[in-house]
Motif scaffolding. Structure first.
Motif, PDB file in Angstrom:
ATOM      1  N   LYS A  58      26.623   0.523  49.062  1.00 47.46           N
ATOM      2  CA  LYS A  58      27.024  -0.714  49.546  1.00 47.46           C
ATOM      3  C   LYS A  58      25.818  -1.635  50.048  1.00 47.46           C
ATOM      4  O   LYS A  58      26.020  -2.877  50.006  1.00 47.46           O
ATOM      5  CB  LYS A  58      27.945  -0.616  50.894  1.00 47.46           C
ATOM      6  N   GLU A  59      24.731  -1.138  50.080  1.00 41.87           N
ATOM      7  CA  GLU A  59      23.592  -1.882  50.561  1.00 41.87           C
ATOM      8  C   GLU A  59      22.425  -1.499  49.419  1.00 41.87           C
ATOM      9  O   GLU A  59      22.341  -0.306  48.869  1.00 41.87           O
ATOM     10  CB  GLU A  59      23.027  -1.468  52.006  1.00 41.87           C
ATOM     11  N   PRO A  60      21.565  -2.370  49.270  1.00 43.53           N
ATOM     12  CA  PRO A  60      21.288  -3.900  49.699  1.00 43.53           C
ATOM     13  C   PRO A  60      22.179  -4.895  49.163  1.00 43.53           C
ATOM     14  O   PRO A  60      22.528  -4.685  47.847  1.00 43.53           O
ATOM     15  CB  PRO A  60      19.857  -3.999  49.676  1.00 43.53           C
ATOM     16  N   GLU A  61      22.151  -6.040  49.602  1.00 46.72           N
ATOM     17  CA  GLU A  61      22.820  -7.012  48.634  1.00 46.72           C
ATOM     18  C   GLU A  61      21.854  -7.924  48.217  1.00 46.72           C
ATOM     19  O   GLU A  61      22.192  -8.892  47.087  1.00 46.72           O
ATOM     20  CB  GLU A  61      23.807  -7.994  49.698  1.00 46.72           C
ATOM     21  N   GLU A  62      20.516  -8.032  48.736  1.00 50.07           N
ATOM     22  CA  GLU A  62      19.374  -8.808  48.343  1.00 50.07           C
ATOM     23  C   GLU A  62      18.079  -8.012  48.258  1.00 50.07           C
ATOM     24  O   GLU A  62      17.981  -7.270  49.037  1.00 50.07           O
ATOM     25  CB  GLU A  62      19.382 -10.064  48.997  1.00 50.07           C
ATOM     26  N   LEU A  63      17.314  -8.281  47.236  1.00 52.22           N
ATOM     27  CA  LEU A  63      16.081  -7.785  47.328  1.00 52.22           C
ATOM     28  C   LEU A  63      15.153  -8.622  46.386  1.00 52.22           C
ATOM     29  O   LEU A  63      15.672  -9.628  45.852  1.00 52.22           O
ATOM     30  CB  LEU A  63      15.957  -6.493  46.645  1.00 52.22           C
ATOM     31  N   SER A  64      13.775  -8.812  46.445  1.00 48.61           N
ATOM     32  CA  SER A  64      13.133  -9.682  45.796  1.00 48.61           C
ATOM     33  C   SER A  64      12.313  -8.963  44.638  1.00 48.61           C
ATOM     34  O   SER A  64      12.136  -7.662  44.694  1.00 48.61           O
ATOM     35  CB  SER A  64      12.069 -10.191  46.749  1.00 48.61           C
ATOM     36  N   TYR A  65      11.625  -9.473  43.678  1.00 49.92           N
ATOM     37  CA  TYR A  65      10.774  -8.884  42.946  1.00 49.92           C
ATOM     38  C   TYR A  65       9.539  -8.800  43.800  1.00 49.92           C
ATOM     39  O   TYR A  65       9.207  -9.351  44.786  1.00 49.92           O
ATOM     40  CB  TYR A  65      10.369  -9.908  41.730  1.00 49.92           C
ATOM     41  N   GLU A 187      16.679 -12.389  46.482  1.00 46.86           N
ATOM     42  CA  GLU A 187      17.548 -12.875  45.329  1.00 46.86           C
ATOM     43  C   GLU A 187      18.808 -12.093  45.442  1.00 46.86           C
ATOM     44  O   GLU A 187      18.719 -10.722  45.671  1.00 46.86           O
ATOM     45  CB  GLU A 187      17.153 -12.886  43.936  1.00 46.86           C
ATOM     46  N   GLU A 188      19.966 -12.296  45.154  1.00 47.23           N
ATOM     47  CA  GLU A 188      20.991 -11.716  45.216  1.00 47.23           C
ATOM     48  C   GLU A 188      21.242 -10.628  44.272  1.00 47.23           C
ATOM     49  O   GLU A 188      20.842 -10.842  42.943  1.00 47.23           O
ATOM     50  CB  GLU A 188      22.373 -12.582  45.282  1.00 47.23           C
ATOM     51  N   LEU A 189      21.733  -9.255  44.176  1.00 48.10           N
ATOM     52  CA  LEU A 189      22.011  -8.186  43.642  1.00 48.10           C
ATOM     53  C   LEU A 189      22.973  -8.160  42.877  1.00 48.10           C
ATOM     54  O   LEU A 189      24.288  -8.446  43.492  1.00 48.10           O
ATOM     55  CB  LEU A 189      21.494  -7.033  44.516  1.00 48.10           C
ATOM     56  N   ILE A 190      23.129  -7.771  41.718  1.00 52.05           N
ATOM     57  CA  ILE A 190      24.304  -7.469  40.905  1.00 52.05           C
ATOM     58  C   ILE A 190      24.701  -6.178  41.401  1.00 52.05           C
ATOM     59  O   ILE A 190      23.965  -5.222  41.910  1.00 52.05           O
ATOM     60  CB  ILE A 190      24.172  -7.159  39.515  1.00 52.05           C
ATOM     61  N   THR A 191      26.222  -6.255  41.972  1.00 49.69           N
ATOM     62  CA  THR A 191      26.765  -4.974  42.695  1.00 49.69           C
ATOM     63  C   THR A 191      26.705  -3.744  41.835  1.00 49.69           C
ATOM     64  O   THR A 191      26.595  -3.852  40.355  1.00 49.69           O
ATOM     65  CB  THR A 191      27.885  -5.287  43.258  1.00 49.69           C
TER      66      THR A 191
END
Length: 258
Positions: A58-65, A187-191
């Motif tokens: 369920k996590e994470p919902e956001e990460l960065s390059y 940035e928001e991640l694809i689930t």
């Protein structure tokens, strides 16, 4: 009036009408079935194809390059290494042989991790990725904030290869390292479920298959480069034999290994 001809004309007319109405009925039924298929959720589509999967994260919902540069090892770096003959002639790679090979349990990942911390530079930055007892190799990959840096086969950085003899003693190793990473904009991640839908729609999930693992980490976008840009990536394992890495921000498949 020629009743026989009129009768034949009526029969032909009714026959054509029946064919036309039957054709319309079939089209309407097919259209309804197509609309029903379009309305199915990805869960229902997977269930129809008997495709199963383990519990999804369920996590994470956001990460960065993230980005970083490989470490070029120096004589100063390696002078603290004991019981080792070290070669740093290849820029960005450390090769070493143990003067006295060291016994290692291949069934205990904690002991493997401790061995790396005790005998290899920045060993605490790595985690066990693969143990091949038959080949006598152990592969460890770097982590960043507890997320694995994938792509050990296409990435010159962030990997340790341990080589063992028949007595399960480590005789030598090779190491590459990214000492520091720089984060970029979050940035928001694809689930994970959207990722499975993507794989299903692109025919990477076959009927009856089982998704045995879904985890997020980082994957290098420019293989064999001294400066590395890594994308958040979903690592999907299918039937314990196929590994697919999907850009978790943009959705494209980065690599598929079978």
């Amino acid at each position: 009036m020629d009743w026989s001809k009129t009768k034949s004309l009526f029969i032909v007319t009714f026959l054509i009408l029946n064919i036309f109405l039957g054709y319309q009925l079939v089209q309407k039924r097919d259209s309804s079935q197509l609309d029903l298929l379009k309305e199915l959720s990805i869960d229902e589509k997977l269930a129809e194809e008997e495709i199963t999967y383990e519990a999804l994260p369920k996590e994470p919902e956001e990460l960065s390059y993230i980005s970083g540069k490989i470490k070029v090892f120096t004589e100063e770096d390696v002078k603290t290494l004991k019981n080792q003959t070290v070669n740093i002639d290849t820029a960005g790679m450390l090769k070493a042989e143990f003067t006295d090979p060291i016994k290692l349990s291949l069934t205990d990942q904690m002991k493997i991790g401790q061995f790396v911390k005790d005998h290899i530079l920045s060993g605490d930055k790595y985690t066990v990725w693969d143990v091949d007892e038959e080949a006598g190799t152990v592969v460890l990959i770097q982590q960043y904030k507890n997320y694995k840096v994938f792509g050990q086969s296409s990435n010159i950085s962030g990997v340790i290869y341990l080589y063992l003899n028949e007595d399960h003693e480590v005789t030598s190793y090779e190491q590459t390292l990214i000492p520091e990473f720089e984060e970029h904009e979050m940035e928001e991640l694809i689930t994970p479920m959207e990722t499975l839908e993507n794989l299903f729609n692109n025919f990477h999930l076959k009927s009856g298959s089982h998704v045995s693992k879904v985890e997020v980490g980082y994957y290098p976008l420019v293989p064999y480069s001294e400066s590395q840009l890594l994308a958040p990536a979903w690592h999907v394992t299918i039937d314990d034999e196929t590994d697919i890495y999907v850009n978790a921000i943009e959705g494209q498949i980065l690599n598929k290994m079978e």
